[in-house]
Design a protein around this motif. Sequence first.
Motif, PDB file in Angstrom:
ATOM      1  N   ASP A 106       0.849  -1.190   0.000  1.00  0.00           N
ATOM      2  CA  ASP A 106       0.000   0.000   0.000  1.00  0.00           C
ATOM      3  C   ASP A 106       0.880   1.235   0.000  1.00  0.00           C
ATOM      4  OD1 ASP A 106      -2.440  -1.369   0.036  1.00  0.00           O
ATOM      5  OD2 ASP A 106      -2.456  -1.486   2.222  1.00  0.00           O
ATOM      6  N   LEU A 107       0.350   2.307  -0.565  1.00  0.00           N
ATOM      7  CA  LEU A 107       1.100   3.556  -0.630  1.00  0.00           C
ATOM      8  C   LEU A 107       0.164   4.726  -0.388  1.00  0.00           C
ATOM      9  CD1 LEU A 107       3.649   5.251  -1.347  1.00  0.00           C
ATOM     10  CD2 LEU A 107       2.885   5.143  -3.743  1.00  0.00           C
ATOM     11  N   THR A 108       0.540   5.572   0.553  1.00  0.00           N
ATOM     12  CA  THR A 108      -0.092   6.873   0.714  1.00  0.00           C
ATOM     13  C   THR A 108       0.838   7.858   0.029  1.00  0.00           C
ATOM     14  OG1 THR A 108      -1.046   6.211   2.830  1.00  0.00           O
ATOM     15  CG2 THR A 108      -0.940   8.571   2.362  1.00  0.00           C
ATOM     16  N   LEU A 109       0.327   8.499  -1.015  1.00  0.00           N
ATOM     17  CA  LEU A 109       1.159   9.340  -1.866  1.00  0.00           C
ATOM     18  C   LEU A 109       0.680  10.782  -1.843  1.00  0.00           C
ATOM     19  CD1 LEU A 109       3.309   9.708  -4.156  1.00  0.00           C
ATOM     20  CD2 LEU A 109       1.465   9.136  -5.760  1.00  0.00           C
ATOM     21  N   SER A 110       1.617  11.686  -1.643  1.00  0.00           N
ATOM     22  CA  SER A 110       1.369  13.105  -1.856  1.00  0.00           C
ATOM     23  C   SER A 110       2.233  13.517  -3.037  1.00  0.00           C
ATOM     24  CB  SER A 110       1.747  13.916  -0.608  1.00  0.00           C
ATOM     25  OG  SER A 110       1.625  15.302  -0.875  1.00  0.00           O
ATOM     26  N   LEU A 111       1.604  14.046  -4.087  1.00  0.00           N
ATOM     27  CA  LEU A 111       2.306  14.462  -5.296  1.00  0.00           C
ATOM     28  C   LEU A 111       2.191  15.976  -5.411  1.00  0.00           C
ATOM     29  CD1 LEU A 111       3.807  13.813  -7.928  1.00  0.00           C
ATOM     30  CD2 LEU A 111       1.571  13.311  -8.969  1.00  0.00           C
ATOM     31  N   LEU A 155       8.630  -0.764  -3.737  1.00  0.00           N
ATOM     32  CA  LEU A 155       8.536  -0.914  -2.285  1.00  0.00           C
ATOM     33  C   LEU A 155       8.470  -2.372  -1.858  1.00  0.00           C
ATOM     34  CD1 LEU A 155       5.950   1.882  -1.350  1.00  0.00           C
ATOM     35  CD2 LEU A 155       8.428   1.911  -0.979  1.00  0.00           C
ATOM     36  N   ASP A 156       9.144  -2.680  -0.770  1.00  0.00           N
ATOM     37  CA  ASP A 156       9.031  -3.994  -0.141  1.00  0.00           C
ATOM     38  C   ASP A 156       8.031  -3.960   1.009  1.00  0.00           C
ATOM     39  OD1 ASP A 156      10.930  -5.254  -1.810  1.00  0.00           O
ATOM     40  OD2 ASP A 156      12.565  -4.485  -0.576  1.00  0.00           O
ATOM     41  N   LEU A 157       7.756  -2.761   1.518  1.00  0.00           N
ATOM     42  CA  LEU A 157       6.809  -2.553   2.618  1.00  0.00           C
ATOM     43  C   LEU A 157       5.839  -1.454   2.216  1.00  0.00           C
ATOM     44  CD1 LEU A 157       9.421  -2.314   5.526  1.00  0.00           C
ATOM     45  CD2 LEU A 157       7.950  -4.284   5.025  1.00  0.00           C
ATOM     46  N   ASP A 158       4.747  -1.323   2.957  1.00  0.00           N
ATOM     47  CA  ASP A 158       3.837  -0.209   2.734  1.00  0.00           C
ATOM     48  C   ASP A 158       4.604   1.098   2.899  1.00  0.00           C
ATOM     49  OD1 ASP A 158       1.825  -2.085   2.443  1.00  0.00           O
ATOM     50  OD2 ASP A 158       0.979  -1.756   4.441  1.00  0.00           O
ATOM     51  N   GLY A 159       4.103   2.160   2.267  1.00  0.00           N
ATOM     52  CA  GLY A 159       4.830   3.414   2.327  1.00  0.00           C
ATOM     53  C   GLY A 159       3.954   4.638   2.431  1.00  0.00           C
TER      54      GLY A 159
END
Length: 150
Positions: A5-10, A38-42
């Motif tokens: 999973d990724l929480t992304l701010s662009l 990614l190997d882990l959530d980020g």
Amino acid sequence: MALPDLTLSLQFGRFAGVDAHRSALPRHSVARWIRHALDLDGEITVRIVDAEEGQQLNREFRGKDYATNVLTFDYTQSPIVMADLVLCAPVVAREAEEQGKTLAAHYAHLLVHGALHAQGWDHETGEEDAEEMEAREIEILARMGIANPY
């Protein structure tokens, strides 16, 4: 295989030609490129900046007085990857042109590169580490149908 999973701010700074960079970086593509690395959530912030901001950050945090393509600020690598990736638009555009790549393909490579740095990969610690990191980048990009960036 499920991607992390990724929480992304662009974020995009204000600079001439920003629209071309926005077009090359649709949010879903940026998220896809980073998630594959990614190997882990980020929780990752990606900021696209002009040469002045890129040079200032590189000077302040790395002691190098020039704008570079990507800077990685990693804060934690476990249990999630938390980082800021700062990419200097004019440098990325110039390199893409010099290397005969599309802007999007070069951004994909640099975002994968930065995401690996955020997880502890480092190509500046020796030739073996550099080769290992390059091989990992090539593998990740190939899984997404992106040509070898080297």
